[in-house]
Design a protein around this motif. Structure first.
Motif, PDB file in Angstrom:
ATOM      1  N   ALA A   1      27.410  57.602  32.817  1.00 16.01           N
ATOM      2  CA  ALA A   1      26.859  58.833  32.245  1.00 16.01           C
ATOM      3  C   ALA A   1      26.120  59.551  33.354  1.00 16.01           C
ATOM      4  CB  ALA A   1      25.771  58.304  31.275  1.00 16.01           C
ATOM      5  N   GLY A   2      26.489  60.854  33.266  1.00 16.42           N
ATOM      6  CA  GLY A   2      26.046  61.639  34.219  1.00 16.42           C
ATOM      7  C   GLY A   2      26.641  61.747  35.642  1.00 16.42           C
ATOM      8  N   THR A   3      27.652  61.025  35.905  1.00 15.29           N
ATOM      9  CA  THR A   3      28.294  60.816  37.212  1.00 15.29           C
ATOM     10  C   THR A   3      29.840  61.464  36.827  1.00 15.29           C
ATOM     11  OG1 THR A   3      29.645  58.834  36.835  1.00 15.29           O
ATOM     12  CG2 THR A   3      27.315  58.779  37.441  1.00 15.29           C
ATOM     13  N   CYS A   4      30.330  61.654  38.311  1.00 19.87           N
ATOM     14  CA  CYS A   4      31.802  62.403  38.000  1.00 19.87           C
ATOM     15  C   CYS A   4      32.707  61.439  37.291  1.00 19.87           C
ATOM     16  CB  CYS A   4      32.411  62.547  39.725  1.00 19.87           C
ATOM     17  SG  CYS A   4      32.505  60.726  40.365  1.00 19.87           S
ATOM     18  N   ALA A   5      32.366  60.185  36.892  1.00 11.91           N
ATOM     19  CA  ALA A   5      33.329  59.261  36.279  1.00 11.91           C
ATOM     20  C   ALA A   5      32.898  59.404  34.733  1.00 11.91           C
ATOM     21  CB  ALA A   5      33.129  58.010  36.585  1.00 11.91           C
ATOM     22  N   ASP A   6      32.190  60.158  34.214  1.00 16.31           N
ATOM     23  CA  ASP A   6      31.338  60.220  32.986  1.00 16.31           C
ATOM     24  C   ASP A   6      32.499  60.136  31.704  1.00 16.31           C
ATOM     25  OD1 ASP A   6      29.616  60.297  30.964  1.00 16.31           O
ATOM     26  OD2 ASP A   6      28.600  62.354  31.459  1.00 16.31           O
ATOM     27  N   GLN A   7      33.610  61.106  31.996  1.00 18.08           N
ATOM     28  CA  GLN A   7      34.342  61.352  31.053  1.00 18.08           C
ATOM     29  C   GLN A   7      35.888  60.384  31.202  1.00 18.08           C
ATOM     30  OE1 GLN A   7      33.713  62.775  27.766  1.00 18.08           O
ATOM     31  NE2 GLN A   7      31.538  62.773  28.755  1.00 18.08           N
ATOM     32  N   ALA A   8      35.828  59.763  32.061  1.00 18.03           N
ATOM     33  CA  ALA A   8      37.010  59.174  32.696  1.00 18.03           C
ATOM     34  C   ALA A   8      37.751  58.181  31.564  1.00 18.03           C
ATOM     35  CB  ALA A   8      36.753  58.167  33.941  1.00 18.03           C
ATOM     36  N   HIS A   9      38.863  58.227  31.618  1.00 17.45           N
ATOM     37  CA  HIS A   9      39.653  57.329  30.769  1.00 17.45           C
ATOM     38  C   HIS A   9      39.661  55.953  31.390  1.00 17.45           C
ATOM     39  CE1 HIS A   9      42.805  55.625  28.180  1.00 17.45           C
ATOM     40  NE2 HIS A   9      43.394  55.294  29.461  1.00 17.45           N
ATOM     41  N   LEU A  10      39.542  54.980  30.701  1.00 15.56           N
ATOM     42  CA  LEU A  10      39.565  53.685  31.326  1.00 15.56           C
ATOM     43  C   LEU A  10      40.895  52.901  31.208  1.00 15.56           C
ATOM     44  CD1 LEU A  10      36.089  52.123  30.493  1.00 15.56           C
ATOM     45  CD2 LEU A  10      36.990  52.565  32.785  1.00 15.56           C
ATOM     46  N   ARG A  11      41.518  52.329  32.117  1.00 13.13           N
ATOM     47  CA  ARG A  11      42.810  51.451  32.162  1.00 13.13           C
ATOM     48  C   ARG A  11      42.331  50.119  32.529  1.00 13.13           C
ATOM     49  NH1 ARG A  11      47.290  51.248  35.196  1.00 13.13           N
ATOM     50  NH2 ARG A  11      46.578  52.937  36.378  1.00 13.13           N
ATOM     51  N   ILE A  12      42.301  48.949  31.548  1.00  8.70           N
ATOM     52  CA  ILE A  12      41.749  47.776  31.798  1.00  8.70           C
ATOM     53  C   ILE A  12      42.809  46.730  31.802  1.00  8.70           C
ATOM     54  CG2 ILE A  12      40.129  46.001  31.250  1.00  8.70           C
ATOM     55  CD1 ILE A  12      38.336  48.380  30.026  1.00  8.70           C
ATOM     56  N   GLU A  13      43.124  45.972  32.953  1.00  3.48           N
ATOM     57  CA  GLU A  13      44.054  44.932  32.599  1.00  3.48           C
ATOM     58  C   GLU A  13      43.179  43.590  33.095  1.00  3.48           C
ATOM     59  OE1 GLU A  13      47.375  42.886  35.840  1.00  3.48           O
ATOM     60  OE2 GLU A  13      46.772  44.969  36.003  1.00  3.48           O
ATOM     61  N   THR A  14      43.520  42.564  32.160  1.00  4.73           N
ATOM     62  CA  THR A  14      42.804  41.629  32.273  1.00  4.73           C
ATOM     63  C   THR A  14      43.394  40.151  32.639  1.00  4.73           C
ATOM     64  OG1 THR A  14      43.384  40.782  29.938  1.00  4.73           O
ATOM     65  CG2 THR A  14      41.061  42.098  30.424  1.00  4.73           C
ATOM     66  N   SER A  15      42.839  39.240  33.428  1.00  3.50           N
ATOM     67  CA  SER A  15      43.623  38.057  33.987  1.00  3.50           C
ATOM     68  C   SER A  15      43.007  37.011  33.281  1.00  3.50           C
ATOM     69  CB  SER A  15      43.643  37.906  35.252  1.00  3.50           C
ATOM     70  OG  SER A  15      43.966  36.619  35.705  1.00  3.50           O
ATOM     71  N   ASP A  16      43.928  35.915  32.737  1.00  7.30           N
ATOM     72  CA  ASP A  16      43.384  34.605  32.436  1.00  7.30           C
ATOM     73  C   ASP A  16      43.708  33.426  33.357  1.00  7.30           C
ATOM     74  OD1 ASP A  16      46.260  34.348  32.274  1.00  7.30           O
ATOM     75  OD2 ASP A  16      46.408  33.981  29.958  1.00  7.30           O
ATOM     76  N   ASP A  17      43.933  34.039  34.555  1.00  9.41           N
ATOM     77  CA  ASP A  17      44.485  32.915  35.505  1.00  9.41           C
ATOM     78  C   ASP A  17      43.068  32.374  36.161  1.00  9.41           C
ATOM     79  OD1 ASP A  17      45.089  31.293  37.626  1.00  9.41           O
ATOM     80  OD2 ASP A  17      46.423  32.933  38.647  1.00  9.41           O
ATOM     81  N   ILE A  18      42.270  31.219  35.754  1.00  8.28           N
ATOM     82  CA  ILE A  18      41.313  30.841  36.435  1.00  8.28           C
ATOM     83  C   ILE A  18      41.269  30.433  37.988  1.00  8.28           C
ATOM     84  CG2 ILE A  18      40.206  30.242  34.353  1.00  8.28           C
ATOM     85  CD1 ILE A  18      40.808  27.212  34.974  1.00  8.28           C
ATOM     86  N   ASN A  19      42.511  30.233  38.506  1.00  9.81           N
ATOM     87  CA  ASN A  19      42.833  29.985  39.881  1.00  9.81           C
ATOM     88  C   ASN A  19      42.976  31.031  40.538  1.00  9.81           C
ATOM     89  OD1 ASN A  19      42.591  26.969  39.155  1.00  9.81           O
ATOM     90  ND2 ASN A  19      44.432  27.105  38.111  1.00  9.81           N
ATOM     91  N   HIS A  20      43.015  32.193  39.970  1.00  5.75           N
ATOM     92  CA  HIS A  20      43.386  33.458  41.068  1.00  5.75           C
ATOM     93  C   HIS A  20      42.227  33.382  41.852  1.00  5.75           C
ATOM     94  CE1 HIS A  20      43.798  37.616  42.349  1.00  5.75           C
ATOM     95  NE2 HIS A  20      44.848  37.650  41.627  1.00  5.75           N
ATOM     96  N   PRO A  21      42.618  33.931  43.110  1.00  7.30           N
ATOM     97  CA  PRO A  21      41.355  33.938  44.308  1.00  7.30           C
ATOM     98  C   PRO A  21      40.277  35.155  43.708  1.00  7.30           C
ATOM     99  CG  PRO A  21      43.237  34.721  45.125  1.00  7.30           C
ATOM    100  CD  PRO A  21      43.922  33.957  43.723  1.00  7.30           C
ATOM    101  N   ASN A  22      40.515  35.975  43.073  1.00  7.63           N
ATOM    102  CA  ASN A  22      39.493  36.982  42.588  1.00  7.63           C
ATOM    103  C   ASN A  22      39.066  36.676  41.185  1.00  7.63           C
ATOM    104  OD1 ASN A  22      41.548  38.701  44.611  1.00  7.63           O
ATOM    105  ND2 ASN A  22      39.382  38.860  44.910  1.00  7.63           N
ATOM    106  N   ALA A  23      39.332  35.457  40.659  1.00  8.31           N
ATOM    107  CA  ALA A  23      38.850  35.302  39.170  1.00  8.31           C
ATOM    108  C   ALA A  23      37.387  35.597  38.586  1.00  8.31           C
ATOM    109  CB  ALA A  23      39.407  33.798  38.771  1.00  8.31           C
ATOM    110  N   GLN A  24      36.752  35.576  39.613  1.00 11.60           N
ATOM    111  CA  GLN A  24      35.221  35.994  39.414  1.00 11.60           C
ATOM    112  C   GLN A  24      35.075  37.574  39.407  1.00 11.60           C
ATOM    113  OE1 GLN A  24      32.632  33.460  41.324  1.00 11.60           O
ATOM    114  NE2 GLN A  24      33.455  31.698  40.682  1.00 11.60           N
ATOM    115  N   ASP A  25      35.880  38.235  39.744  1.00 14.83           N
ATOM    116  CA  ASP A  25      35.796  39.709  40.270  1.00 14.83           C
ATOM    117  C   ASP A  25      36.269  40.452  39.130  1.00 14.83           C
ATOM    118  OD1 ASP A  25      34.605  38.770  42.577  1.00 14.83           O
ATOM    119  OD2 ASP A  25      36.564  38.590  43.510  1.00 14.83           O
ATOM    120  N   VAL A  26      35.609  41.893  39.367  1.00 16.32           N
ATOM    121  CA  VAL A  26      36.210  43.188  38.855  1.00 16.32           C
ATOM    122  C   VAL A  26      36.643  43.978  39.930  1.00 16.32           C
ATOM    123  CG1 VAL A  26      35.551  45.198  37.335  1.00 16.32           C
ATOM    124  CG2 VAL A  26      34.271  42.923  36.955  1.00 16.32           C
TER     125      VAL A  26
END
Length: 94
Positions: A54-79
């Motif tokens: 809110a109030g930033t350059c991303a205020d009205q940005a469309h979000l495209r979200i991909e999810t992973s269910d791979d708990i062994n992925h090296p970035n499994a804890q990250d966004v």
């Protein structure tokens, strides 16, 4: 709650820096990847994103979200920020 807020706040800071670096007026779309162990559903991420953007350059940005269910992925804890679509002053992308 603190963990999610910090993750999304850091993402917004990064988006704002990229927006400034590219001299863009606003962010049209943000694409992110949610790791299986990041403890955020797409709905939860969206709520945090809208609050922090809110109030930033991303205020009205469309979000495209991909999810992973791979708990062994090296970035499994990250966004991960995957891509940004920016709009510049003349109405086109950089």
């Amino acid at each position: 709650m603190m963990h999610e807020t910090a993750l999304v706040r850091n993402l917004i800071h990064r988006v704002e820096k990229l927006c400034a670096d590219e001299e863009a007026e606003r962010v049209v779309e943000v694409a992110v990847w949610l790791g299986a162990l990041c403890h955020m559903s797409p709905e939860h991420f969206t709520d945090h994103f809208r609050q922090e953007a809110a109030g930033t350059c991303a205020d009205q940005a469309h979000l495209r979200i991909e999810t992973s269910d791979d708990i062994n992925h090296p970035n499994a804890q990250d966004v991960l920020l995957q891509s940004l679509e920016l709009e510049t002053e003349d109405g086109s992308g950089p």
